[in-house]
Design an enzyme around this catalytic site. Structure first.
Site, PDB file in Angstrom:
ATOM      1  N   TRP A 171      -3.022  -2.511  -1.737  1.00 27.23           N
ATOM      2  CA  TRP A 171      -2.727  -3.864  -1.763  1.00 27.23           C
ATOM      3  C   TRP A 171      -3.649  -4.571  -0.781  1.00 27.23           C
ATOM      4  O   TRP A 171      -3.478  -4.475   0.345  1.00 27.23           O
ATOM      5  CB  TRP A 171      -1.365  -4.278  -1.541  1.00 27.23           C
TER       6      TRP A 171
ATOM      7  N   CYS B  96       0.757  -1.090   0.013  1.00 28.21           N
ATOM      8  CA  CYS B  96       0.001   0.111   0.112  1.00 28.21           C
ATOM      9  C   CYS B  96       0.694   1.111  -0.173  1.00 28.21           C
ATOM     10  O   CYS B  96       1.921   1.379   0.716  1.00 28.21           O
ATOM     11  CB  CYS B  96      -0.839   0.062   1.071  1.00 28.21           C
TER      12      CYS B  96
ATOM     13  N   ASN C  53      -1.654   2.267   5.443  1.00 29.20           N
ATOM     14  CA  ASN C  53      -0.658   1.112   4.948  1.00 29.20           C
ATOM     15  C   ASN C  53      -0.418   0.296   6.174  1.00 29.20           C
ATOM     16  O   ASN C  53       0.440   0.780   7.218  1.00 29.20           O
ATOM     17  CB  ASN C  53       0.505   1.775   4.207  1.00 29.20           C
ATOM     18  N   GLY C  54      -0.789  -1.001   6.226  1.00 30.13           N
ATOM     19  CA  GLY C  54      -0.482  -1.891   7.319  1.00 30.13           C
ATOM     20  C   GLY C  54      -1.514  -2.832   7.672  1.00 30.13           C
ATOM     21  O   GLY C  54      -2.419  -3.112   6.529  1.00 30.13           O
TER      22      GLY C  54
ATOM     23  N   GLU D 157      16.225 -18.478  -7.482  1.00 31.31           N
ATOM     24  CA  GLU D 157      15.922 -16.853  -7.728  1.00 31.31           C
ATOM     25  C   GLU D 157      15.180 -16.882  -9.414  1.00 31.31           C
ATOM     26  O   GLU D 157      14.438 -16.126  -9.471  1.00 31.31           O
ATOM     27  CB  GLU D 157      17.186 -16.091  -7.754  1.00 31.31           C
TER      28      GLU D 157
ATOM     29  N   GLU E 189       6.765 -14.958 -11.007  1.00 31.60           N
ATOM     30  CA  GLU E 189       6.211 -13.534 -10.698  1.00 31.60           C
ATOM     31  C   GLU E 189       5.942 -12.841 -11.906  1.00 31.60           C
ATOM     32  O   GLU E 189       4.999 -11.955 -11.815  1.00 31.60           O
ATOM     33  CB  GLU E 189       6.853 -12.833  -9.472  1.00 31.60           C
TER      34      GLU E 189
ATOM     35  N   ARG F 146       3.789  -0.071  -4.983  1.00 30.15           N
ATOM     36  CA  ARG F 146       3.224  -0.576  -3.560  1.00 30.15           C
ATOM     37  C   ARG F 146       2.173  -1.232  -3.632  1.00 30.15           C
ATOM     38  O   ARG F 146       1.805  -1.848  -2.466  1.00 30.15           O
ATOM     39  CB  ARG F 146       3.291   0.504  -2.710  1.00 30.15           C
TER      40      ARG F 146
ATOM     41  N   LYS G 258      11.849 -15.452 -10.352  1.00 28.58           N
ATOM     42  CA  LYS G 258      11.355 -14.322 -11.568  1.00 28.58           C
ATOM     43  C   LYS G 258      10.352 -15.008 -12.399  1.00 28.58           C
ATOM     44  O   LYS G 258       9.546 -13.901 -12.942  1.00 28.58           O
ATOM     45  CB  LYS G 258      12.846 -14.095 -12.115  1.00 28.58           C
TER      46      LYS G 258
ATOM     47  N   HIS H  58      15.399 -37.074  -5.842  1.00 30.02           N
ATOM     48  CA  HIS H  58      14.418 -37.421  -4.762  1.00 30.02           C
ATOM     49  C   HIS H  58      13.008 -36.922  -4.650  1.00 30.02           C
ATOM     50  O   HIS H  58      12.464 -36.554  -3.949  1.00 30.02           O
ATOM     51  CB  HIS H  58      15.132 -36.680  -3.689  1.00 30.02           C
TER      52      HIS H  58
ATOM     53  N   LYS I 245       6.008  -4.478  -4.311  1.00 29.35           N
ATOM     54  CA  LYS I 245       7.517  -4.220  -4.176  1.00 29.35           C
ATOM     55  C   LYS I 245       7.739  -4.274  -2.668  1.00 29.35           C
ATOM     56  O   LYS I 245       8.832  -5.017  -2.311  1.00 29.35           O
ATOM     57  CB  LYS I 245       8.166  -2.869  -4.886  1.00 29.35           C
TER      58      LYS I 245
END
Length: 609
Positions: free
Chosen positions: A70, A2, A96-97, A480, A487, A27, A484, A503, A604
Site C-alpha cells: 500500500w 502493507c 510494513n510501515g 457511517e 468507500e 492489507r 460506506k 446551515h 483494512k
C-alpha cells in the site's frame, strides 16, 4: 497497511509465500512481490496490483519473503514493489510501515556511496544494514539499523550469505511468527493469514529482533542486543477464515452473517433468563468508569462512528460526562487527562496506529485505558489495562460491517451495565436486556428486505453525489452510511445531522443529489419531516429508512422507503438502521461493477499515520 509474509522450511517456500500474500491482500494491493534464494542468488517475482497477478513460477527454494504494498513513498509500480535489495545484492527486505527520518538516512547513505533505484523509503533499510555490516555481524548490524530508524516498521529480510535464516524486526507495525509440526516457520502481518498447518504462534513485540533458522531454532534480541526468552501460544487457524461460501463477495458474506456474530457477542454477557449483563474482560474496571470525571471514546473511520454511538449511550444511559474524538486528532490535541480519566479505544484490528498512539499518550497521564477490539492478542489488546473482545470473527473485506455492529452492541451493553450501577431503573434495565437479546432475530428480518434494497440501489447507482442525514443516534449512522457509500461505490456521499441541513448542506441539493434520510418515530420525526420537505421543495429525491411506526405522513413524502422493525428503546436504533445502510452501499457498489472487497487506495488495517 502493507502485508509481509515469509517462509523457511521445505523447498516450496515460493508457493507458500504467494498463498500467504493472497490471504493478506486486504492489507494492500498496489503491487506485490516475492524474493526466493536459489543457488546463492535471488529469484524475483513481482507484479502491479493484487498478488493473484503474480506469476505461478516453479521455483524450488527453502527460503522466501513476500510483500503486498500500500503505497506511502512512490507510486504503485513494479519498480517500487517489494522486496527491495541492498546495493551489494545480498539482502532482500520487505517492510510494513513508514520511515519518518527518510531524508536524514537517504543523505547519510548517499554520503557513504549508496545509490537507489526506487522511490520508496523501504529501499533505505537493506542498504543501512549493509552499511553497518562493514564492521558488525548480521545481528548487531540489524540492531544498529533499527536504532537508526525513526518511525514504524515490521520488516523481514534474508541474506545470501545466511541462506538458512530469516530475520524479523518490529517497531509499531504488527508481525507474528508461526511454526508447524514439521518445523517450518512462517512470518506474517497477522495470525489469521498463517497456513492451516500452523500449530503455534508467537507475536513479536515492539523493539525486538527475531532470528529464525531452518532447523526451527528461534533467537530473540532487544535493541540493546540482549537475548530474551520467548514464548509460543497454541494457534487457532480455521479454514472457514478463507472461504467465501455461496456469496459473491466477502462483504456480502459479512453483512449476512451479522446475526450469527451478534449472538457470539451477546452470549454469556447478556443473560435474559437471569436478567444481567456481565463483561468479564473489564468487570474489575467498572468502578473506574463509575468514578471517572471524564470518559473519552476514540477510534478511526468506522470505529470512530461506533465510538460516537457508544459515547452518546454512556452519557444518556449512565449519565457520565463523555466525549468522542477521532484518534488521529486526539493524539495531537493535548487533551486534559489525569487519573480520573478513562479512555475507551475502539479498533477492529487492534493495530490502528493513531489509536495505539492515543493509548500510549493516555497512559503517560495515568489514564485508565480500555479496549474494544476484535483481533485476539493484537497490540491494543496487550497494551490496554483491560478490554472486551467483540467476537466478530475474521473480517476479510476492507470495508467494515460486522465488526462495527459488534463494536456498537458491546458498547451499548457497557453503557447499560454502568447505568444499572447508577440511576437506571430495574424495569428499563430488564427491558434493554430483553431487546438486546432479540437483536439478532430482528436483524435476520431486516436482511430479508435485501431484494427491495437492491431495486432501490439500481435506481440511484448512477448518481455522483448523495447526502445522508439523521438525528440523535442516527446522525452517527448517517455518517457511517456515507463512509460506506463512498468507500465501496465511489459515490461522493456526506453524512450530517439533519439539524445542520439549513446551515450549509442544503446548498448542494437539487435533482442530481438524492438524500438518504434515517427516520425513527418519536420527538425527532416531525423535525426530520420538515427537513425532507425542504429537500423535496428543491427538487431532491429522498430515500427513507424508517421504522414501522413512523406516521403515514412521513412515508407519503418519501420517494423510496425501506421499512424496518421498531424497538421500544431508541438506544438500539443505530444497530437496526445500520443494516439497510450496509446493504444499500453494497448494492450500489455492485451495480457500478466495482471491486467491492478491495476498494481503490484503501487497506483494512491502518498501521501507519
Amino acid at each position: 497497511m502493507c502485508g509481509i509474509f515469509g517462509y523457511i522450511g521445505g523447498d516450496n517456500s515460493h508457493q507458500e509465500v504467494k498463498l500467504g500474500l493472497e490471504r493478506l491482500a486486504y492489507r494492500g494491493y498496489d503491487s506485490a512481490g516475492i524474493a526466493s534464494i536459489v543457488n546463492n542468488k535471488f529469484e524475483e517475482n513481482k507484479c502491479l496490483g493484487h498478488p493473484e497477478e503474480l506469476l505461478d513460477l516453479d521455483i524450488k527454494s527453502n527460503l522466501s519473503i513476500g510483500h503486498n504494498r500500500w503505497a506511502t513513498h512512490g507510486e504503485p509500480s513494479v519498480l517500487n514493489a517489494h522486496p527491495h535489495f541492498s546495493n551489494d545484492k545480498k539482502i532482500a527486505l520487505v517492510h510494513n510501515g513508514i520511515i519518518e527520518n527518510y531524508c536524514e538516512i537517504n543523505k547519510f547513505l548517499k554520503k557513504n556511496g549508496f545509490s537507489f533505484y526506487s522511490d520508496t523509503d523501504t529501499e533505505l533499510i537493506p542498504n543501512l544494514i549493509q552499511h553497518y555490516m562493514k564492521n558488525l555481524d548480521i545481528v548487531d548490524a540489524t540492531i544498529a539499523a533499527m536504532n537508526h530508524i525513526r518511525g514504524a516498521y515490521a520488516m523481514a529480510f534474508v541474506h545470501i550469505d545466511h541462506p538458512n535464516q530469516i530475520n524479523v524486526a518490529r517497531l509499531g507495525s504488527p508481525v507474528c511468527l508461526g511454526r508447524s509440526d514439521s518445523g517450518s516457520i512462517c512470518i506474517s502481518s497477522d495470525t489469521n493469514s498463517l497456513p492451516l498447518s500452523t500449530k503455534e504462534v508467537m507475536t513479536i513485540d515492539d523493539g525486538k529482533l527475531v532470528i529464525a533458522n531452518s532447523d526451527g531454532n528461534i533467537i530473540v534480541k532487544n535493541l540493546e542486543g540482549n537475548t530474551l526468552e520467548h514464548k509460543f501460544e497454541t494457534a487457532s487457524i480455521k479454514k472457514k477464515n478463507y472461504e467465501i461460501g455461496d456469496f459473491s463477495h466477502f462483504l456480502e458474506k459479512e453483512i449476512y452473517e451479522q446475526p450469527i456474530y451478534l449472538r457470539n457477542a451477546l452470549s454469556g454477557r447478556v443473560n435474559l433468563d437471569k436478567g444481567f449483563i456481565k463483561l468479564s474482560g473489564i468487570s474489575s474496571y467498572i468502578e473506574a468508569i463509575l468514578n471517572a470525571e471524564d470518559i473519552i471514546y476514540t477510534g478511526c473511520g468506522s470505529a470512530y462512528y461506533a465510538a460516537c454511538i457508544g459515547a452518546q449511550a454512556m452519557e444518556s444511559i449512565a449519565r457520565k460526562r463523555v466525549r468522542a474524538m477521532s484518534a488521529g486528532e486526539l493524539k495531537y490535541y493535548n487533551p486534559v487527562m489525569n487519573e480520573k480519566t478513562v479512555l475507551i479505544a475502539i479498533s477492529q484490528s487492534g493495530e490502528t496506529a493513531d489509536t495505539i498512539g492515543c493509548i500510549k499518550m493516555a497512559k503517560n497521564h495515568g489514564v485508565t485505558t480500555l479496549g474494544v477490539i476484535n483481533v485476539v492478542n493484537s497490540t491494543i489488546s496487550r497494551i490496554v489495562d483491560a478490554g472486551v473482545y467483540i467476537r466478530a470473527g475474521e473480517e476479510v473485506s476492507v470495508a467494515s460491517t460486522k465488526s462495527v455492529t459488534n463494536q456498537i452492541v458491546t458498547m451499548l451493553a457497557l453503557a447499560i451495565l454502568v447505568g444499572s450501577k447508577k440511576d437506571l431503573s430495574i424495569l428499563r434495565y430488564e427491558s434493554l436486556i430483553s431487546e438486546l437479546h432479540s437483536l439478532p432475530n430482528i436483524i435476520d428480518t431486516i436482511l430479508t428486505e435485501d431484494n427491495k434494497i437492491q431495486r432501490i440501489a439500481k435506481k440511484y447507482a448512477n448518481y455522483n453525489n448523495m447526502l445522508c442525514i439523521g438525528r440523535g443516534y442516527l446522525k452517527h449512522v448517517a455518517k457511517e452510511a456515507a463512509l460506506k457509500i463512498k468507500e465501496i461505490s465511489y459515490i461522493h456521499a456526506e453524512g450530517y445531522s439533519a439539524a445542520e441541513l439549513k446551515h450549509g448542506p442544503l446548498a448542494l441539493v437539487d435533482k442530481s443529489v438524492p438524500t438518504l434520510a434515517l427516520i425513527t418515530s418519536g420527538p425527532m420525526e416531525e423535525k426530520m419531516l420538515s427537513n425532507i420537505r425542504e429537500i423535496k421543495s428543491r427538487g431532491g429525491k429522498v430515500i427513507g429508512i424508517v421504522n414501522s411506526d413512523v406516521s403515514k405522513e412521513t412515508k407519503k413524502v418519501l420517494d423510496d422507503i425501506i421499512e424496518i422493525p421498531s424497538c421500544s428503546n431508541k438506544l438500539l436504533d443505530p444497530l437496526l438502521f445500520l443494516i439497510p445502510c450496509q446493504l444499500l452501499s453494497y448494492f450500489l457498489a455492485k451495480e457500478n461493477g466495482h471491486h467491492i472487497d478491495r476498494p481503490r487506495n484503501l487497506a483494512k488495517s491502518v498501521t501507519v499515520e
